[in-house]
Write an enzyme that holds these catalytic residues in place. Structure first.
Site, PDB file in Angstrom:
ATOM      1  N   HIS A   1      81.142  22.901  66.734  1.00 57.62           N
ATOM      2  CA  HIS A   1      81.751  23.424  65.497  1.00 57.62           C
ATOM      3  C   HIS A   1      82.829  24.465  65.826  1.00 57.62           C
ATOM      4  CE1 HIS A   1      78.996  21.637  62.529  1.00 57.62           C
ATOM      5  NE2 HIS A   1      78.080  21.756  63.480  1.00 57.62           N
TER       6      HIS A   1
ATOM      7  N   GLU B   1      85.165  25.483  64.096  1.00 58.05           N
ATOM      8  CA  GLU B   1      85.568  26.292  62.935  1.00 58.05           C
ATOM      9  C   GLU B   1      85.023  27.721  62.997  1.00 58.05           C
ATOM     10  OE1 GLU B   1      83.657  23.575  62.838  1.00 58.05           O
ATOM     11  OE2 GLU B   1      82.019  23.714  61.388  1.00 58.05           O
TER      12      GLU B   1
ATOM     13  N   CYS C   1      81.457  17.638  64.607  1.00 59.80           N
ATOM     14  CA  CYS C   1      80.034  17.353  64.726  1.00 59.80           C
ATOM     15  C   CYS C   1      79.703  16.003  64.091  1.00 59.80           C
ATOM     16  CB  CYS C   1      79.212  18.503  64.152  1.00 59.80           C
ATOM     17  SG  CYS C   1      77.568  18.551  64.860  1.00 59.80           S
TER      18      CYS C   1
HETATM   19  N1  GLN Z   1      73.276  15.217  61.625  1.00 66.64           N
HETATM   20  C1  GLN Z   1      73.955  15.257  62.878  1.00 66.64           C
HETATM   21  C2  GLN Z   1      73.065  15.727  64.017  1.00 66.64           C
HETATM   22  O1  GLN Z   1      72.039  16.273  63.790  1.00 66.64           O
HETATM   23  C3  GLN Z   1      75.206  16.121  62.788  1.00 66.64           C
HETATM   24  C4  GLN Z   1      74.912  17.570  62.600  1.00 66.64           C
HETATM   25  C5  GLN Z   1      76.100  18.379  62.174  1.00 66.64           C
HETATM   26  O2  GLN Z   1      77.101  17.840  61.719  1.00 66.64           O
HETATM   27  N2  GLN Z   1      75.997  19.687  62.276  1.00 66.64           N
HETATM   28  O3  GLN Z   1      73.414  15.555  65.176  1.00 66.64           O
END
Ligand code: GLN
Length: 546
Positions: free
Chosen positions: A507, A509, A381
């Site tokens: 994500h 994970e 992400c």
């Molecule tokens: N801050 C970034 C976004 O909003 C990444 C978010 C995250 O890593 N979950 O896209």
């Protein structure tokens, strides 16, 4: 008829109540009994999505896009189920629902009270999960500790359930801590007695007490708890601290907890099959060669903020017969100190999710270090956004490329708000959340890892790769290895001229399981384990003629 197991906590928080809940679920599942799980969080936030990771630890995202407590991650990993939004209920949700009903006029003429209106709303959430999941047993964990002001309505609701659904269909399990006094070298039961008294005061008599302790629990201590807390001797279950959380189901089974629950609830059960858990813990306990992975984040002081990432890495390490040696690197330290000093023993670098500008430049330095030194890199992400920023800076030869989250006026907004996010004004529950499909590009490292062409992964972000820069970065060697099926969103990218630098906008994970590591984590560790770095050299076989 659904049966309910209610789990409360006594003495202090963080004694591993969530792991106990997940383990009870495992013991039932191993007997072919269907289970679902719910966590009740007494705080007034509607969900933990707006809380700082320092306050709350990781926000676990369910496939249907709920932002939930990290305990749900343990439930999913242990019981191997995919839970939904119904599995996390907060006081914030309960009060919002009751007040919305009041405004609608559902209670016209009435005075709205904690009992019965709030407690009825809570009990409806229990029944909703029972109906939706169709599970034989629903396990419900009350967050916090008995005696907390915010937890009272939840405790009152679980008390009422005994009469609502019948005594034989409800079980109360209390998880407490036995503190150890070094001066007298003994475990103390008094705090447990007090917390059981507190439960009794509100009308709940526990059926089973699980006693957490850092030291072995003697028979005498069990007798004492049984006598003072009025719980059968065999229902006082010791749970000493163990090396790996995955051993807890086996310990509880050895103490007879599985059979006890089956008997008390009158469940039809098969013989338990815990062979998978026995094999897993046997392998975890074997002396394995370490694989050094640097986790570069800005919340590393609180390791719970990266709970699922750590678990996913250790599942993958175990798959390759390695033990995970995680180097926690604070991204702000990378801004001040020499990158090589902090990263020279890392065989792989992971940059996990995060929000806001603090520490980002340190993460960019780590991505640059991985690219230049051919160190395997996995971006999750924010970690993907950092990889794109770093690569764009290298391509255009300036430090200007950035994400608009971090620099709104950058001339190279390589990461920008999703179009649908531009009109969003409120913060709670408004990100791109939950499962979305991702089409993989044949021949890419990502597609090779998954061995599939279409996958579903969980998201939690507002920003995305900016398509205006696709060609520029592609010509310099960036491969877009996963796209949304309409081709509009870059979900996975990797570098062609690098051993393994792969990032995803989602994500992964959250989808890793102890015996089934996530393909991206598995392949990341698979490459990292063979990288030689300082301190990671294998011992040389000595020639026999020496
Ligand atoms: N801050 C970034 C976004 O909003 C990444 C978010 C995250 O890593 N979950 O896209």
């Amino acid at each position: 008829m659904t049966k309910y197991i209610f789990i409360t906590g006594g003495v202090v928080s963080s004694v591993g109540k969530g792991i106990a809940v997940a383990s009870i679920g495992t013991l039932l599942k191993s007997r072919k009994i269907t289970v679902s799980v719910q966590k009740l969080d007494p705080y007034l936030n509607v969900d933990p999505g707006t809380m700082s990771p320092y306050q709350h630890g990781e926000v676990f995202v369910t496939q249907d896009g709920a932002e939930t407590d990290l305990d749900l991650g343990n439930y999913e990993r242990f019981i191997d189920v995919n839970l939904t939004a119904e599995s996390n209920v907060t006081s914030g949700q309960i009060y919002s629902a009751v007040i919305a009903k009041e405004r609608r006029g559902d209670f016209l003429g009435g005075t709205i009270q904690v009992v019965p209106h709030v407690t009825t709303e809570i009990k409806e959430q229990f029944k909703k999960l029972a109906e939706k999941s169709q599970a034989k047993v629903v396990i419900i964990e009350v967050g916090g500790t008995v005696g907390d002001i915010e937890g009272q309505p939840f405790l009152e609701a679980i008390r009422q359930m005994r009469n609502d659904v019948g005594r034989d269909n409800v079980l109360y399990v209390h998880v407490t801590l036995l503190p150890y006094l070094t001066s007298t070298q003994e475990l103390k039961t008094k705090p447990t007695q007090h917390s059981v008294n507190e439960l009794r005061r509100i009308g709940i008599q526990p059926d089973i007490i699980i006693c957490r302790s850092d030291y072995p629990i003697s028979e005498g201590i069990r007798d004492k708890i049984s006598l003072f807390c009025d719980v059968e001797r065999q229902a006082v279950i010791p749970l000493p601290t163990v090396d790996t959380i995955y051993e807890v189901p086996l310990l509880l089974e050895e103490e007879g907890l599985g059979q006890l629950v089956v008997n008390k609830l009158g469940l039809k059960a098969r013989k338990p099959d815990l062979s998978q858990w026995q094999e897993l813990t046997r392998r975890i306990k074997e002396p394995l060669e370490p694989v050094n992975i640097a986790l570069v984040g800005k919340y590393v002081e609180l390791q719970d903020a990266y709970f699922s990432v750590r678990e996913a890495l250790s599942h993958a390490a175990l798959y390759h017969n390695r033990c995970l040696n995680l180097l926690w690197v604070h991204s702000e330290d990378l801004e001040k100190d020499d990158t090589d000093t902090l990263l020279r023993s890392a065989q792989g670098i992971v940059i996990p999710g995060g929000f806001g500008a603090r520490g980002i430049e340190g993460m960019v330095k780590a991505a640059s270090y991985a690219r230049n030194n051919e160190i395997p890199y996995l971006g999750l992400c924010l970690g993907m956004q950092v990889m794109v920023i770093e690569f764009a800076r290298y391509v255009v030869g300036s430090n200007e490329p950035n994400s608009t989250e971090l620099d709104a006026s950058t001339p190279y907004p390589v990461i920008d708000l999703l179009p649908e996010q531009k009109k969003v004004k409120t913060k709670g529950g408004t990100m791109r959340l939950g499962n979305y499909p991702c089409q993989l590009v044949d021949g890419s490292r990502a597609a090779n890892a998954y061995e599939k062409s279409l996958v579903y992964e969980r998201h939690r972000h507002r920003l995305e790769f900016n398509n205006q820069f696709r060609t520029l970065l592609q010509e310099a060697g960036m491969v877009y290895s996963g796209l949304s099926p309409d081709g509009k969103l870059v979900e996975l990218c990797e570098l062609a001229n690098h051993p393994w630098m792969v990032s995803c906008q989602f994500h992964p994970e959250f989808n890793s399981r102890p015996s089934r590591p996530h393909p991206l984590f598995r392949d990341f560790i698979g490459v990292a384990k063979d990288i030689l770095r300082e301190g990671a050299q294998p011992s040389l076989p000595l020639p026999s003629n020496l």
